[in-house]
Design a protein around this motif. Structure first.
Motif, PDB file in Angstrom:
ATOM      1  N   ILE A 114      16.406 -45.525  36.612  1.00  0.00           N
ATOM      2  CA  ILE A 114      16.875 -44.148  36.774  1.00  0.00           C
ATOM      3  C   ILE A 114      17.515 -43.653  35.485  1.00  0.00           C
ATOM      4  CG2 ILE A 114      18.554 -42.692  37.987  1.00  0.00           C
ATOM      5  CD1 ILE A 114      18.056 -44.477  40.458  1.00  0.00           C
ATOM      6  N   ILE A 115      18.332 -44.483  34.872  1.00  0.00           N
ATOM      7  CA  ILE A 115      19.001 -44.097  33.627  1.00  0.00           C
ATOM      8  C   ILE A 115      17.988 -43.906  32.499  1.00  0.00           C
ATOM      9  CG2 ILE A 115      20.591 -44.909  31.834  1.00  0.00           C
ATOM     10  CD1 ILE A 115      22.207 -46.221  34.119  1.00  0.00           C
ATOM     11  N   SER A 135      16.022 -40.693  33.055  1.00  0.00           N
ATOM     12  CA  SER A 135      16.866 -39.550  32.736  1.00  0.00           C
ATOM     13  C   SER A 135      17.012 -39.379  31.222  1.00  0.00           C
ATOM     14  CB  SER A 135      18.230 -39.734  33.376  1.00  0.00           C
ATOM     15  OG  SER A 135      19.087 -38.701  33.006  1.00  0.00           O
ATOM     16  N   THR A 163      21.492 -34.851  35.022  1.00  0.00           N
ATOM     17  CA  THR A 163      21.980 -35.125  36.372  1.00  0.00           C
ATOM     18  C   THR A 163      20.921 -34.890  37.434  1.00  0.00           C
ATOM     19  OG1 THR A 163      22.872 -32.892  36.566  1.00  0.00           O
ATOM     20  CG2 THR A 163      24.364 -34.613  35.792  1.00  0.00           C
ATOM     21  N   ASN A 169      18.446 -37.772  37.918  1.00  0.00           N
ATOM     22  CA  ASN A 169      19.177 -38.894  38.519  1.00  0.00           C
ATOM     23  C   ASN A 169      19.367 -38.681  40.008  1.00  0.00           C
ATOM     24  OD1 ASN A 169      19.418 -40.254  36.147  1.00  0.00           O
ATOM     25  ND2 ASN A 169      21.491 -39.577  35.729  1.00  0.00           N
ATOM     26  N   GLU A 170      19.782 -37.499  40.386  1.00  0.00           N
ATOM     27  CA  GLU A 170      19.990 -37.219  41.799  1.00  0.00           C
ATOM     28  C   GLU A 170      18.686 -37.348  42.580  1.00  0.00           C
ATOM     29  OE1 GLU A 170      21.655 -33.337  41.808  1.00  0.00           O
ATOM     30  OE2 GLU A 170      23.590 -34.008  41.034  1.00  0.00           O
ATOM     31  N   LEU A 203      17.695 -41.032  42.835  1.00  0.00           N
ATOM     32  CA  LEU A 203      18.573 -41.739  43.767  1.00  0.00           C
ATOM     33  C   LEU A 203      18.190 -41.443  45.215  1.00  0.00           C
ATOM     34  CD1 LEU A 203      22.097 -41.458  42.134  1.00  0.00           C
ATOM     35  CD2 LEU A 203      20.826 -43.540  42.613  1.00  0.00           C
TER      36      LEU A 203
END
Length: 94
Positions: free
Chosen positions: A5-6, A9, A69, A72-73, A76
Motif C-alpha cells: 500500500i505504501i 501510494s 491518502t 491508501n484508503e 485498505l
C-alpha cells in the motif's frame, strides 16, 4: 500488504508530482528554449515565475494529501474486504 500500500501510494504520488510539475514549468521552459521569444512568451514566463511559490505549495498540498491518502484508503478498504488485512490490526492504541 501494508508495504504494498505504501509503495503504491508513493508511486502514485511521484507520478502525479512529475505531471503537475511539468505543467507548471511549461511556460518558463517554452520561453527559455526559444532564440528570440516573443513578448507574450516572456510575460507568461514571468507571471508563472512570480506565481511559482504558490504553485509549489498547491502542488505539494494536492499531491501529498489527495494522491497519498486516497489510494491508501482505497487499498485498505479493498484489502480488508478481501480479508488480507484485519481491521483490528490497524488500531494502534487499545
Amino acid at each position: 500488504m501494508l508495504m504494498a500500500i505504501i509503495l503504491f501510494s508513493l508511486f502514485i504520488m511521484i507520478c502525479s508530482e512529475l505531471i503537475v510539475y511539468q505543467k507548471d514549468v511549461k511556460p518558463i521552459k517554452q520561453a527559455m528554449e526559444q532564440m528570440n521569444p516573443s513578448l507574450i512568451y516572456l510575460q507568461t514566463a514571468y507571471t508563472t515565475a512570480q506565481k511559482f511559490p504558490l504553485l509549489a505549495f498547491r502542488r505539494t498540498l494536492i499531491v501529498h494529501y489527495l494522491r497519498a491518502t486516497r489510494p491508501n484508503e482505497l487499498l485498505l478498504i479493498i484489502f480488508i474486504y478481501w480479508e488480507k488485512l484485519n481491521s483490528g490490526t490497524l488500531v494502534l492504541l487499545d
